[in-house]
Design a protein around this motif. Structure first.
Motif, mmCIF file in Angstrom:
data_model
loop_
_atom_site.group_PDB
_atom_site.id
_atom_site.type_symbol
_atom_site.label_atom_id
_atom_site.label_comp_id
_atom_site.label_asym_id
_atom_site.label_seq_id
_atom_site.Cartn_x
_atom_site.Cartn_y
_atom_site.Cartn_z
ATOM 1 N N THR A 187 -64.100 -22.482 -2.286
ATOM 2 C CA THR A 187 -65.021 -22.075 -3.346
ATOM 3 C C THR A 187 -64.310 -21.440 -4.528
ATOM 4 N N ASP A 188 -63.035 -21.125 -4.376
ATOM 5 C CA ASP A 188 -62.267 -20.500 -5.458
ATOM 6 C C ASP A 188 -61.586 -21.586 -6.274
ATOM 7 N N VAL A 189 -62.368 -22.185 -7.173
ATOM 8 C CA VAL A 189 -61.861 -23.275 -8.004
ATOM 9 C C VAL A 189 -62.168 -22.963 -9.462
ATOM 10 N N PRO A 190 -61.396 -23.502 -10.403
ATOM 11 C CA PRO A 190 -61.696 -23.284 -11.823
ATOM 12 C C PRO A 190 -63.077 -23.832 -12.185
ATOM 13 N N ILE A 191 -63.784 -23.115 -13.036
ATOM 14 C CA ILE A 191 -65.130 -23.549 -13.432
ATOM 15 C C ILE A 191 -65.079 -24.904 -14.126
ATOM 16 N N ASN A 192 -64.007 -25.151 -14.880
ATOM 17 C CA ASN A 192 -63.945 -26.419 -15.617
ATOM 18 C C ASN A 192 -63.622 -27.617 -14.732
ATOM 19 N N THR A 193 -63.535 -27.384 -13.422
ATOM 20 C CA THR A 193 -63.427 -28.518 -12.490
ATOM 21 C C THR A 193 -64.802 -28.870 -11.920
ATOM 22 N N TYR A 194 -65.834 -28.490 -12.623
ATOM 23 C CA TYR A 194 -67.211 -28.715 -12.194
ATOM 24 C C TYR A 194 -67.427 -30.138 -11.678
ATOM 25 N N LYS A 195 -67.042 -31.126 -12.464
ATOM 26 C CA LYS A 195 -67.344 -32.516 -12.113
ATOM 27 C C LYS A 195 -66.673 -32.947 -10.814
ATOM 28 N N ASP A 196 -65.589 -32.281 -10.448
ATOM 29 C CA ASP A 196 -64.874 -32.653 -9.231
ATOM 30 C C ASP A 196 -65.301 -31.839 -8.017
ATOM 31 N N ASN A 197 -65.644 -30.583 -8.227
ATOM 32 C CA ASN A 197 -65.791 -29.671 -7.096
ATOM 33 C C ASN A 197 -67.193 -29.121 -6.867
ATOM 34 N N PHE A 198 -68.104 -29.325 -7.805
ATOM 35 C CA PHE A 198 -69.431 -28.734 -7.666
ATOM 36 C C PHE A 198 -70.405 -29.772 -7.104
ATOM 37 N N LYS A 199 -71.241 -29.335 -6.171
ATOM 38 C CA LYS A 199 -72.222 -30.217 -5.552
ATOM 39 C C LYS A 199 -73.598 -29.543 -5.522
ATOM 40 N N GLY A 200 -74.616 -30.370 -5.387
ATOM 41 C CA GLY A 200 -75.976 -29.874 -5.205
ATOM 42 C C GLY A 200 -76.468 -30.164 -3.802
ATOM 43 N N THR A 201 -77.502 -29.460 -3.392
ATOM 44 C CA THR A 201 -78.115 -29.705 -2.088
ATOM 45 C C THR A 201 -79.631 -29.579 -2.200
ATOM 46 N N VAL A 202 -80.295 -30.248 -1.277
ATOM 47 C CA VAL A 202 -81.716 -30.006 -1.016
ATOM 48 C C VAL A 202 -81.841 -29.718 0.470
ATOM 49 N N SER A 203 -82.480 -28.613 0.805
ATOM 50 C CA SER A 203 -82.648 -28.195 2.198
ATOM 51 C C SER A 203 -84.050 -28.534 2.676
ATOM 52 N N PHE A 204 -84.127 -29.112 3.874
ATOM 53 C CA PHE A 204 -85.409 -29.411 4.506
ATOM 54 C C PHE A 204 -85.616 -28.422 5.650
ATOM 55 N N ILE A 205 -86.563 -27.521 5.442
ATOM 56 C CA ILE A 205 -86.823 -26.422 6.374
ATOM 57 C C ILE A 205 -88.020 -26.798 7.226
ATOM 58 N N GLY A 206 -87.779 -26.985 8.523
ATOM 59 C CA GLY A 206 -88.854 -27.365 9.427
ATOM 60 C C GLY A 206 -89.799 -26.206 9.694
ATOM 61 N N ILE A 207 -91.087 -26.513 9.824
ATOM 62 C CA ILE A 207 -92.122 -25.501 10.057
ATOM 63 C C ILE A 207 -92.804 -25.795 11.383
ATOM 64 N N ASP A 208 -92.801 -24.818 12.288
ATOM 65 C CA ASP A 208 -93.526 -24.968 13.544
ATOM 66 C C ASP A 208 -95.025 -25.000 13.257
ATOM 67 N N LYS A 209 -95.710 -26.047 13.725
ATOM 68 C CA LYS A 209 -97.108 -26.245 13.346
ATOM 69 C C LYS A 209 -98.035 -25.192 13.914
ATOM 70 N N ASN A 210 -97.595 -24.477 14.959
ATOM 71 C CA ASN A 210 -98.443 -23.453 15.570
ATOM 72 C C ASN A 210 -98.143 -22.053 15.062
ATOM 73 N N THR A 211 -96.869 -21.714 14.960
ATOM 74 C CA THR A 211 -96.489 -20.355 14.573
ATOM 75 C C THR A 211 -96.082 -20.229 13.115
ATOM 76 N N GLY A 212 -95.701 -21.346 12.497
ATOM 77 C CA GLY A 212 -95.176 -21.300 11.137
ATOM 78 C C GLY A 212 -93.713 -20.948 11.056
ATOM 79 N N HIS A 213 -93.059 -20.670 12.193
ATOM 80 C CA HIS A 213 -91.663 -20.268 12.163
ATOM 81 C C HIS A 213 -90.794 -21.363 11.544
ATOM 82 N N MET A 214 -89.793 -20.915 10.778
ATOM 83 C CA MET A 214 -88.971 -21.820 9.984
ATOM 84 C C MET A 214 -87.586 -21.994 10.587
#
Length: 673
Positions: A187-214
């Motif tokens: 994670t300790d990379v130069p900011i201007n290496t954005y195009k090479d080292n930076f990534k995005g994510t989308v997290s899918f958080i499961g929900i228990d249908k009875n308790t709502g626990h995540m």
């Protein structure tokens, strides 16, 4: 100056000029605009509102509950921020809810809420909220209106594109606003290496249908762009999710210019059902992370915190039929699906049109591989192949769209400060009304569901200026209520909001009222320091810790006199409210405490930690006006020097000399008659 910078400034100038023209058509003063029919918002004394309006608190870190149509504020629910009014985040029971991998974080920026759904309709079980700053998702129980669970999101920064839910609340999704180097790499990379080292994510958080626990079921590893907002599909499109994306330029500085150079960014389409199948088949990779998962146990009234050390990551470049990009003009913000699930609306903040995409056309384009190349290895569908059509000249600065269930869409326009109504199929503009001023989100009761209740739309405005009494440099935020039951939108009411509100959802009052919990049954209380009656009150020393099991009932504490506390001690006041009547809380505070009070509901136990900083006698008292003798609901705690021989004693209703009171057992007396 670069070509892209020049182009951006020209576009900005055109927007400002057009906005000035549009503003010239508006009423010239607040008085001229005050044509609302306030009688429609009137709710008589003793009568209930039609809807609960559940509103995010923005930089306040909380949610607020308003009534519609009255605009009355009923409750503030603390979520990500400590709340002295009731001791949330200060009591020992609630502190663990604010744990993160960064330590105890007592604040966050709550932008959006989502209400749980069954078959695409609000079911009244839970509300979810996002922490934008230190990425987290919270779940609020809509029976108690309390925060029950908070889960931290790893590999994320700026958790803005959340929390959005699937049709049957199988998942809550959380997309990163800021792409960053991943937690499991360097994670300790130069900011201007954005195009090479930076990534995005989308997290899918499961929900228990009875308790709502995540739980975090899986994450998608995505290009280093910014994810803004999202909506799940409905009906035919229920297995899909749609996200607005900007900064396809992958800029890392002066984004107002450098992330606005291209004419089009993207709407990202995700086949979450297919991704789930890959996750179940073991196609992902488990990567090391660290994140907190905090859960409140309603039986013990106490939260616990645990840390999780890995997450399942799926890479759509290696998996087929999961992620596709669709071009969308320009710097899209909102991304909304209509009640049928056929139409997906993108709102390009700098665009002169509103693009509307067709789910059927998206599926055909995918089947035909009708691509316009790839972006970081992910297919880009051709714009014309997936487009239902464009709303022409709708306004300036489109942000968010919701639906009334009658075939109409309503879009907020930040620059031109208005709500515009348009027909989803024909794409014709039907009506427009000014808002005061600079609207952000808007909300229709049930607007993001399969079956909206319609009737009203609420504008959440960023600037008030001449709407309310001035209060120095900082003014309250503004909500405006419009009646949409007829062909034309009509202003009914505007009301101030705690803030800064972003998004809100509304649900019929009758759904939540019948589920609302009135008390905690004291016989069900499993708190380790509960006192289910005054005879169970006690004071016990454990080394330098002193645990006080107290009771509160109108209008005294047991015990209310405590001696034998010494400098260097840490005192825990465990207060159990003995009341079993609705709306009779008791508060507790001690002079010199450097945290807060606690507010304890009927049948509940809560704990205030106190570290005395000097010797003396310190008053304790009830902070919530509970009876005619509320002022008399008080007591004293004596703190002696370290090493003194003052015995640990406690009592209520007795006034025995200390030397005649056995240490550690001063009678648990009942009050004198």
């Amino acid at each position: 100056m670069s070509h892209s910078s020049t182009k951006f400034l020209i576009n900005t100038a055109l927007v400002v000029a057009a906005a000035s023209t549009m503003y010239s058509c508006k009423p010239k003063s607040a008085e001229a605009a005050a044509t609302g029919d306030a009688a429609k918002a009137y709710v008589a004394p003793g009568k209930y509102d039609e809807f609960y309006n559940i509103v995010s608190g923005g930089f306040n870190g909380q949610m607020s509950i308003y009534g519609l149509p009255s605009g009355r504020l009923f409750r503030i629910i603390p979520v990500f921020s400590q709340f002295p009014e009731n001791g949330y985040g200060f009591s020992e029971e609630t502190k663990p809810l604010l744990n993160t991998s960064h330590g105890f974080v007592p604040w966050d920026d709550l932008h959006h809420i989502a209400l749980s759904t069954t078959d695409g309709q609000h079911d009244g079980r839970w509300a979810f909220g996002n922490a934008n700053n230190t990425p987290r998702i919270a779940r609020i129980n809509l029976s108690t209106f309390r925060t029950e669970e908070i889960i931290e999101i790893p590999n994320s920064a700026g958790n803005h594109s959340s929390p959005f839910i699937t049709e049957n609340t199988e998942y809550v999704v959380a997309g990163t606003r800021f792409s960053v180097p991943m937690d499991n790499g360097n994670t300790d990379v130069p900011i201007n290496t954005y195009k090479d080292n930076f990534k995005g994510t989308v997290s899918f958080i499961g929900i228990d249908k009875n308790t709502g626990h995540m739980n975090i079921d899986f994450q998608l590893l995505l290009p280093g762009i910014n994810f803004d907002l999202a909506r799940a599909g409905k009906g035919k499109s229920k297995d899909w999710f749609f996200f607005s994306c900007y900064n396809s330029e992958k800029a890392n500085t002066l984004l107002e210019v450098n992330a606005s150079a291209k004419d089009k960014d993207f709407i990202m389409a995700v086949n979450w059902k297919k991704a789930q199948e890959y996750a179940r088949a073991g196609k992902g990779k488990k990567v090391p992370v660290k994140y907190a998962h905090n859960v409140l146990d309603e039986k013990t009234h106490t939260a616990t915190s645990e840390f999780v050390n890995e997450v399942l990551m799926l890479d759509p470049k290696e998996l087929q039929d999961v992620v596709y990009f669709m071009p969308c003009p320009k710097s899209p913000h909102g991304c909304d699906t209509d009640p049928s699930g056929e139409y997906i609306v993108g709102s390009g903040k700098l665009a002169a049109v509103i693009p509307v995409f067709s789910f059927d056309k998206i599926q055909k384009a995918i089947a035909d591989k009708n691509y316009d190349g790839t972006y970081d290895g992910i297919p880009v569908l051709k714009y014309d192949a997936v487009l239902h059509g464009e709303v022409q000249k709708p306004g300036l600065g489109p942000l968010h769209t919701e639906f009334d269930g009658k075939g109409n869409a309503y879009t907020s326009f930040f620059v031109s400060s208005e709500i515009v109504k348009w027909d989803i199929k024909s794409l014709k503009v039907l009506d427009r009304v000014p808002t005061y001023y600079s609207i952000g989100h808007l909300s229709i009761p049930g607007g993001p569901t399969k079956k909206p209740w319609g009737k009203y739309v609420v504008a959440y405005n960023k600037i008030t200026k001449d709407r309310y009494l001035p209060t120095g440099p900082e003014l309250t935020q503004s909500a405006q209520l419009f009646d949409i039951s007829g062909d034309k939108m009509k202003l009914v009411l505007d009301f101030p909001t705690t803030g800064e509100p972003h998004y809100a959802e509304s649900i019929p009052a009758e759904i939540l009222m019948k589920k609302s919990q009135k008390i905690y049954k004291i016989e069900d209380n499993q708190h380790p320091y509960v006192a289910k009656g005054e005879s169970q009150a006690s004071v016990e020393r454990k080394g330098n810790e002193v645990h006080v099991k107290m009771t509160a009932i109108r209008s005294h504490f047991t015990p209310d006199n405590i001696e034998g506390i010494k400098m260097g001690d840490v005192v825990y006041f465990h207060l159990t409210n003995q009341e079993q009547d609705w709306d009779v809380p008791h508060g507790f505070a001690v002079k010199g405490a450097n945290n807060a009070e606690i507010l304890v509901m009927p049948g509940e136990t809560q704990t205030l930690k106190w570290v005395p900083d000097r010797t003396g006698v310190f008053p304790i008292y009830c902070t919530d006006f509970c009876s005619a003798l509320h002022q008399e609901m008080q007591g004293y705690v004596r703190v002696s020097p370290a090493g003194s021989n003052v015995a640990l004693t406690f009592s209520t209703g007795k006034n025995l000399p200390v030397e005649n009171t056995p240490a550690g057992n001063a009678g648990n007396a009942t009050p004198k008659k």
